[in-house]
Design an enzyme around this catalytic site. Structure first.
Site, short mmCIF file in Angstrom:
data_model
loop_
_atom_site.label_atom_id
_atom_site.label_comp_id
_atom_site.label_asym_id
_atom_site.label_seq_id
_atom_site.Cartn_x
_atom_site.Cartn_y
_atom_site.Cartn_z
CE1 TYR A 168 7.60 -24.09 -14.04
CE2 TYR A 168 8.74 -26.09 -13.39
CZ TYR A 168 8.09 -25.34 -14.35
OH TYR A 168 7.89 -25.85 -15.60
CE LYS A 364 0.30 -29.95 -23.84
NZ LYS A 364 0.12 -28.67 -24.55
CD GLU A 463 6.47 -26.51 -34.25
OE1 GLU A 463 7.34 -25.85 -33.66
OE2 GLU A 463 5.98 -27.54 -33.77
CG ASP A 579 -21.50 11.53 -3.12
OD1 ASP A 579 -22.67 11.47 -2.70
OD2 ASP A 579 -20.91 10.54 -3.62
CE1 TYR A 580 -20.64 8.76 4.87
CE2 TYR A 580 -22.05 7.11 3.85
CZ TYR A 580 -21.18 7.47 4.86
OH TYR A 580 -20.84 6.58 5.83
CG ASP A 581 -23.45 5.90 -0.13
OD1 ASP A 581 -23.14 4.89 0.49
OD2 ASP A 581 -24.41 6.65 0.20
CG ASP A 765 -19.11 8.32 -6.30
OD1 ASP A 765 -19.34 7.10 -6.49
OD2 ASP A 765 -19.93 9.06 -5.72
#
Length: 820
Positions: A168, A364, A463, A579-581, A765
């Protein structure tokens, strides 16, 4: 694997992962639990012997920077005795100070069973002295776990004090918090290294949370994680609970990618939070910065709707938090608040009151506010002796002596320059403000002034609006707060523009009643519509929707490794095409870096040696590249440039399948590609014998994509309509090739040459590989013989029957099949 995780990995009859409906509990995970705990068992802290006051000792003994907890925080409130516990329980609970908006939202989920998970924080004896580790014995620990569950449905995460402090006060507050608020670390200027120990503590605490949640998890539960303290937790949970519904909400800003990538552990942080099903942000700009960081740091594909990560779409949504206006109204109309309002009015009779209430943090903007107020009194002297600024600053989590000193100096300077014996223009109170006092101040103020230089969702503004139902006083709000986009009727200012803020103060104090009423009504409508309860309900609703979306329920089923392996073992003749790549190796920044993994080559050689197998690599690469990388695998068939060339293993010679094709179009396409290469830094052109490819993987991701779209439009308008060519949109590239040449033609040729196969496997892919999948689907081969597999997201549009998230999964399958 934990029992719960094992249950979650079961598959349904159609081969898809079985995702249980999110009809169970909501597990809300926050860094701290909502309640402080103090023991009534008579155990006394060893720290009592120091003689210091309990208010000072309300901090962890090993955490010198932890703020003091007021003595009253240890006092029980009405109804805090654990429900259902026996008389004389060991603990009493008091709601923790701050974070009222979060708690209000979570507590509003009354129609659900909510389980709270979080760190207990410091624990106290009955005199509010912090318990040390020795005093917190095993019996007390057991009773705390039991009573927290019985009373509050809480599961505490019990942390080692040193690890908790490193997490923390170390990584959260030293590294993450400043950066998320656009502050580069002070020690960065001195080139000091980041503290690896605090990162280790950050990981360890996130792991402790994960272990606690995994034990408590039941199939169907929905997990909701809060804030930057737990950024690694989603991925830790995803590993153990792969089908769990995990939501993450960030309450702080998220910085731009240019700033975020300064973080040494940037990749780990992004991958950690991307284990979520859905991620929520306060504003669109924070979400946009996160998406940009995912693209620029991790190279992931993203859209405004989400990020494609490990084969799944992580949804991104915007949820501005609110407050509980109804509870606030009831509280501020209590007699004690009305009495305080009357007392403050009498004290500042005849004066206009400007209210400012902030934590004393750098972000702030308290210094900016005071400087702007000084400029206001200088520029508009007619307001001198008529206006007071009441500035309340609550102590921060980490003490800031320098900032406190600067604020005190500014207050003294303003009061010395513009004050008299009877009048002080600034009243500064550095203390935790009682809630009744706070609501009384907001109700009688003539102007609200918020000048944060960076803030998540500043609920003080909400608020203020609710407390101003009678007076309708205006609000001046920094444009750098998350609230600024929602409360557009407020006067939005740049905190660094002191003159601009001064003018806004003057205009706010000079507004007519009619203008005040109109502006206030606009803000009030928003605040009462977008409440904390609305925020919580919206998040849960969208998280449930994300968990049942096509992306989450596997539109393309996940490849069943066991089924494929079993069919492979039984087959008498097999045809395997890859496939390759992007399939056998991951996509690299530069084409030359995509060398084949050794384990893949070894597995490939083993499979080729099996006389039952015919194995081909069908790639967009040229012949020389395939020969160099894969030529050493004896018996492997190769096809180059998307089907322009083929080499059978028995011949060993490349065959040109495109000899009769006219390639005169290349000159015209090359001119267009060169034009965009000159104007896109990092892009380049790759010339092949049968095609031309424009790569923009090294370019700026967003600009590269923009230029690719422009280039595609240019090609379509200039050459596509008159020449026999087509454009292939690949991963960070555009390729132009003859329309008669594609990978599907090679697949068609290979299937016709091997008509007796009883096991066919085809993997790819991108869009060029869809030609292979389509050709396989056209054949008369039975469904249980075909195994088309695409690499990537389950939600992608594809002709494949299955998907796997990454090339590593295909290599793992190859290794497994080679063992057979």
């Amino acid at each position: 694997m934990p029992p719960a995780a094992a249950a979650m990995t079961a598959t349904s009859p159609n081969g898809r992962p079985a995702s249980p409906p999110c009809s169970g509990r909501i597990i809300v995970v926050t860094h701290h639990l909502q309640w402080n705990a103090s023991t009534t068992s008579g155990v006394k802290s060893a720290l009592r012997g120091s003689g210091a006051r309990p208010e000072v000792l309300g901090k962890s003994p090993n955490s010198a920077n932890t703020p003091a907890v007021p003595a009253k925080a240890c006092s029980p409130t009405k109804g805090s005795t654990p429900e259902g516990s026996v008389a004389g329980g060991n603990w009493k609970f008091q709601e923790r100070r701050g974070h009222s908006a979060i708690y209000a939202g979570i507590n509003s989920l009354k129609s659900h069973e909510v389980v709270h998970v979080g760190w207990t924080g410091a624990l106290y004896d009955d005199d509010c002295y912090a318990l040390d580790a020795a005093s917190f014995n095993a019996d007390l620990q057991k009773s705390l776990v039991t009573e927290l569950w019985d009373a509050k449905k809480c599961i505490p995460v019990l942390l080692d004090e040193k690890a908790a402090a490193g997490h923390y006060e170390g990584y959260c507050k030293t590294d993450l918090w400043p950066l998320f608020h656009y502050i580069l670390w002070d020690f960065a200027l001195d080139a000091n290294p980041h503290d690896n120990k605090s990162w280790d503590d950050y990981e360890a605490v996130n792991r402790s949370f994960a272990d606690t949640i995994i034990k408590a998890y039941k199939p169907g539960d929905l997990i909701w994680i809060h804030d930057y303290h737990l950024l690694l937790l989603p991925s830790m949970l995803r590993e153990a609970l792969p089908d769990a519904t995990i939501g993450f909400f960030l309450h702080t800003p998220f910085p731009s990618s240019e700033l975020f990538r300064c973080l040494p552990k940037r990749k780990e942080i992004l991958k950690g939070v991307l284990g979520s099903t859905m991620i929520g942000f306060q504003t669109y700009s924070y979400a946009r910065h996160f998406l940009s960081s995912c693209t620029r740091v991790l190279g992931l594909e993203s859209t405004p709707k989400g990020v494609d990560f490990k084969g799944s779409l992580v949804s991104i949504h915007i949820f501005p938090i609110g407050i509980d206006p109804q509870a606030l109204q009831q509280r501020r109309k209590q007699p004690q608040v009305l009495e305080k309002m009357a007392a403050i009015k009498e004290l500042y009779a005849g004066k206009k009151i400007i209210i400012g209430r902030d934590k004393l943090d750098h972000v702030k903007g308290v210094q900016h506010k005071l400087n702007a107020f000084q400029r206001f009194l200088t520029t508009f002297p007619e307001w001198q002796n008529k206006v007071v600024l009441i500035q309340v600053t609550s102590p921060p989590e980490r003490e800031s002596p320098k900032l406190e000193s600067k604020v005190s100096e500014l207050v003294s300077r303003i009061n010395g320059s513009f004050g008299t014996l009877e009048y002080a223009p600034v009243h500064h109170y550095h203390q935790h403000l009682d809630q009744d006092d706070y609501y009384a101040l907001l109700s009688i103020a003539d102007l609200g002034l918020i000048t944060a230089v960076r803030d998540g969702m500043n609920t003080t503004s909400h608020e203020f609006v609710v407390c101003q139902q009678e007076k309708h006083s205006p609000l001046i709000l920094s444009e750098f707060t998350g609230t600024a986009g929602s409360l557009s009727a407020a006067a939005l200012v740049n905190p660094w523009d002191y003159q601009g803020v001064a003018v806004a103060i003057n205009e706010g104090l000079s507004l007519s009643k009619e203008e005040k009423a109109i502006k206030h009504q606009q803000m009030y409508d928003h605040v009462t519509s977008y409440t904390a309860a609305f925020w919580a309900a919206s998040f849960v609703r969208e998280l449930r929707a994300a968990s049942t979306s096509p992306a989450a329920t596997s539109t393309t089923p996940l490849l069943d490794f066991a089924l494929v392996t079993e069919r492979y073992k039984k087959a008498k003749k097999r045809l395997l095409m890859f496939d390759y790549d992007g399939t056998l190796t991951a996509i690299r920044k530069t084409p030359g870096a995509a060398v084949p993994p050794p384990e893949m080559l070894a597995a490939m050689q083993t499979m080729v040696n099996d006389p039952k197998n015919v194995v081909f690599i069908i790639s967009g690469r040229d012949e020389a590249c395939l020969d160099e990388w894969l030529g050493g695998v004896n018996g492997l068939g190769l096809s180059a440039e998307h089907g322009c060339f083929i080499k059978y293993p028995q011949d060993g010679q490349w065959i040109n399948l495109s000899e009769d094709i006219d390639f005169s179009w290349k000159n015209e396409v090359t001119e267009i590609f060169d034009y965009y290469t000159e104007r896109t830094q990092g892009s380049f052109v790759e010339h092949k014998r049968c095609s031309i490819t424009w790569h923009y993987r090294l370019a700026d991701p967003q600009y590269g994509l923009f230029q690719a779209n422009e280039c595609q439009n240019h090609l379509e308008n200039a050459v596509l309509s008159k020449l026999p060519i087509e454009i292939l949109i690949g991963k960070k590239n555009l390729e132009v090739r003859p329309i008669s040449i594609n990978k599907g033609e090679i697949v068609k040729r290979l299937i016709s040459q091997n008509p007796d196969v009883d096991f066919l496997f085809c993997a790819g892919d991108d869009r060029t590989d869809e030609d292979m999948f389509k050709q396989v689907r056209k054949t008369e081969l039975p469904e249980d013989v075909q195994h088309n597999v695409t690499i990537g997201s389950a939600a992608k549009m594809t002709h494949a029957q299955w998907h796997v998230p990454s090339p590593e999964d295909i290599v793992k399958l190859l290794v497994e099949l080679a063992k057979q």
